[in-house]
Design a protein around this motif. Sequence first.
Motif: not given
Length: 246
Positions: A77-106
């Motif tokens: 999962a990803f979101d642009i907001s660090r404040g929101m991500l800081d509220k997330a649980r750590r049972n998933i792979a999290l990233a801070q990212a913009d939807v217009l430049a996703l840091p994932y391979r094709a």
Amino acid sequence: MISPSSANRAYWDADAERYHAAHAAYLEGFHWCPEMLAEKDVRLLGDVSCARVLEVGCGSAACSSWLADNGAGFVAAFDISRGMLDKARRNIALAQADVLALPYRAESFDVAFSAFGALPFVADLQGALAQVRRVLVPGGRFVFSVTHPMRWVFPDHPQAFTAAISYFERSYEERDDKGELTYVEYHHTFGDYIRALRTAGFELVDVLEPEWPATLTETWGQWSPERGRLFPGTAIFICRAARGDT
């Protein structure tokens, strides 16, 4: 000059605490919309037990955490907001990212989804959808919920029933006393969504417009039982990544 993405990042960073306090029930489990349509009941994503799943604009990733707790193969999962991500649980792979430049391979994911995340906050809808299509395998499923396009014509108030805003007005902005941008949201018409999906390489499978449940009495922003009885508040697009040339 502050960019729209920077303004929204700062807005959601600052609003994270209030948002979670105000919407605790919604953030329990995986709900697609303020109408409280739950993934456990509708299974719009299908069987994800062996799937690689990506949440687009996850906020604090309540939906992704629910999937991880309920047998999904792999969840990122990803979101642009660090404040929101800081509220997330750590049972998933999290990233801070913009939807217009996703840091994932094709073709990294089998399924992608978004529950009111990212897409309403970017002007370049086609660019955002193209990024989601890039990281999905051919035939991969993409489901996303957004404010119903017809809601744009009504003022943002739960008791407003008279159309007052042009359906063809594409953006809403808030600015501070100095004129600096503090929040921006974009309106995409039904036609905008359909054209952008097709251009980005998606096939539209279905569109759901959830009815307001008779037992739901909670008002959330512009969503209310009174308005919900008259017209839809949410549109859910169910799509498939096209195979081959589009």
